[in-house]
Design a protein around this motif. Structure first.
Motif, mmCIF file in Angstrom:
data_model
loop_
_atom_site.group_PDB
_atom_site.id
_atom_site.type_symbol
_atom_site.label_atom_id
_atom_site.label_comp_id
_atom_site.label_asym_id
_atom_site.label_seq_id
_atom_site.Cartn_x
_atom_site.Cartn_y
_atom_site.Cartn_z
ATOM 1 N N LEU A 204 0.823 -1.209 0.000
ATOM 2 C CA LEU A 204 0.000 0.000 0.000
ATOM 3 C C LEU A 204 0.857 1.260 0.000
ATOM 4 N N THR A 207 2.218 1.464 -3.764
ATOM 5 C CA THR A 207 1.369 1.293 -4.941
ATOM 6 C C THR A 207 1.184 2.611 -5.694
ATOM 7 N N THR A 210 -4.805 4.218 -7.389
ATOM 8 C CA THR A 210 -5.767 4.838 -6.477
ATOM 9 C C THR A 210 -6.703 3.807 -5.868
ATOM 10 N N ARG A 211 -7.133 2.838 -6.679
ATOM 11 C CA ARG A 211 -8.045 1.786 -6.224
ATOM 12 C C ARG A 211 -7.431 0.427 -6.483
ATOM 13 N N ILE A 228 -7.345 4.080 -1.929
ATOM 14 C CA ILE A 228 -6.121 4.230 -1.149
ATOM 15 C C ILE A 228 -6.317 5.175 0.040
#
Length: 391
Positions: A204, A207, A210-211, A228
């Protein structure tokens, strides 16, 4: 009147142009308009012919046959040049410049000659009825998608190339399915709740998306999508738990892979969501599609896609291109302005295997519709790299 651009006329009439309104009203009754024009045209031509015959006989009473022959030839030439070819060519070249002033005359003529027009049209319809010719009203202003596409393509410099491409992109949405633009399953990034908490936190934190889909063990067992920003509690907690993520996930939305983009765009708008998982007829997840993907089909790429940071297409000094086997055929054609067949397989690897009807070995070359494909690397029954050039 008949050569005028109906769409420009409609636009000007809707804008309040008085002459355009008159012309449009006349064209709404084409039978009556043609009738009044032909009645006037034939009346004048026949009257001119009779008058010319009388004048010729009076001028040359000693040889009336020769006089009539000469007069007929002269009148034919005059009518052809001054009443047919020249004015009709000018009218065809400048329809609006002549149709608008002519409407001032044709409108009152239609009123004056209305009984004759109705009589002529009625007799004409009766004759066509005897020959079983049925006249049905048609909407000549209605265009189907292909005709509209042709109009947009033929607009030329009157429409900016970018806007032209956007309009064509909208018209092409029905011809493209979700399967054609989806991010394939093997390229999806997601959160596996079976992983360790430390690994999930690291994922996380790093990354670029966004999703992210959340699943347990396998992507076919998806729980939902996590934005996120909803992972803040998990990332800042001293004792993060996977429950913090699963309870923040929104319900997954599934899209059949054969759904046309036009339909899916409407579905996204109606459901107020931006992302969905693409499934096949067996319900297995095949990839992911977003609203941005569909919009980019219309307007082109308008954001920097983090998934494209590592380009799949690399130009070489000899004019060829080194291309990743997983690259989409549509992307290759769009970026290089090529026309590789995109009816079947969606990736370069799939296209080559489809053409060969076998899984090839490396260091193999073939031609696919005017393109030379040199296979450079094969791994796990998939082509991972190939060099292409246009022949």
């Amino acid at each position: 009147m008949m050569a005028i651009n109906r769409y420009r006329l409609k636009h000007r009439a809707d804008s309040g142009h008085r002459s355009a309104v008159r012309v449009r009203m006349l064209l709404e009754m084409p039978e009556r308009l043609i009738g009044v024009i032909l009645i006037g045209n034939n009346l004048v031509n026949i009257a001119a012919s009779a008058l010319t015959t009388v004048i010729a006989i009076r001028l040359y009473p000693e040889n009336p046959n020769l006089a009539i022959t000469f007069a007929t030839g002269m009148l034919t030439l005059i009518v052809l040049i001054f009443a047919e070819v020249t004015p009709k060519t000018m009218a065809q070249k400048h329809p609006e410049g002549i149709a608008y002033p002519a409407s001032w005359i044709l409108r009152p003529l239609l009123v004056v000659l209305y009984p004759a027009v109705v009589f002529v049209n009625s007799v004409s319809r009766g004759i066509m009825w005897l020959f079983k010719v049925r006249v049905t009203p048609q909407n000549h202003e209605a265009l189907n998608a292909d005709e509209l596409r042709t109009m947009v393509s033929a607009s030329g410099s009157s429409l900016a190339a970018k806007r032209q491409n956007m309009l064509l992109g909208i018209l092409d949405l029905d011809n493209v399915s979700v399967e054609d633009i989806m991010i394939p399953r093997n390229e999806l990034a997601g959160i596996n709740l079976d992983d360790k908490v430390e690994d999930i936190r690291s994922q996380l934190n790093n990354t670029p998306y966004t999703r992210l889909p959340i699943y347990k063990g396998d992507l076919d067992r998806v729980i939902g999508f996590l934005h996120i920003r909803d992972a803040a509690e998990f990332l800042t907690s001293d004792q993060p738990t996977k429950v913090m993520l699963s309870r923040k996930a929104t319900a997954p939305y599934f899209v059949p892979e054969t759904t046309p983009l036009q339909t899916q765009l409407v579905n996204f708008q109606r459901k107020k969501i931006r992302i969905g998982l693409v499934v096949d007829e067996y319900g297995d997840v095949q990839g992911l599609v977003t609203l941005d993907d569909i919009l980019e089909e219309i307007v082109g790429e308008f954001t920097t896609d983090v998934a494209d940071n590592n380009k799949d297409i690399h130009p070489q000094s000899d004019g060829s291109y080194l291309i990743d086997g997983a690259a989409s055929i549509r992307d290759i054609n769009r970026i290089l302005d090529w026309s590789l067949p995109a009816d079947g397989a969606k990736t370069l690897s799939g296209l080559v295997i489809e053409q060969l009807e076998d899984i090839p070995d490396a260091n193999m070359s073939l031609r696919i519709e005017g393109y030379q494909v040199e296979i450079l690397q094969v791994s796990n029954n998939t082509i991972t790299a190939a060099k292409l050039r246009e022949l």
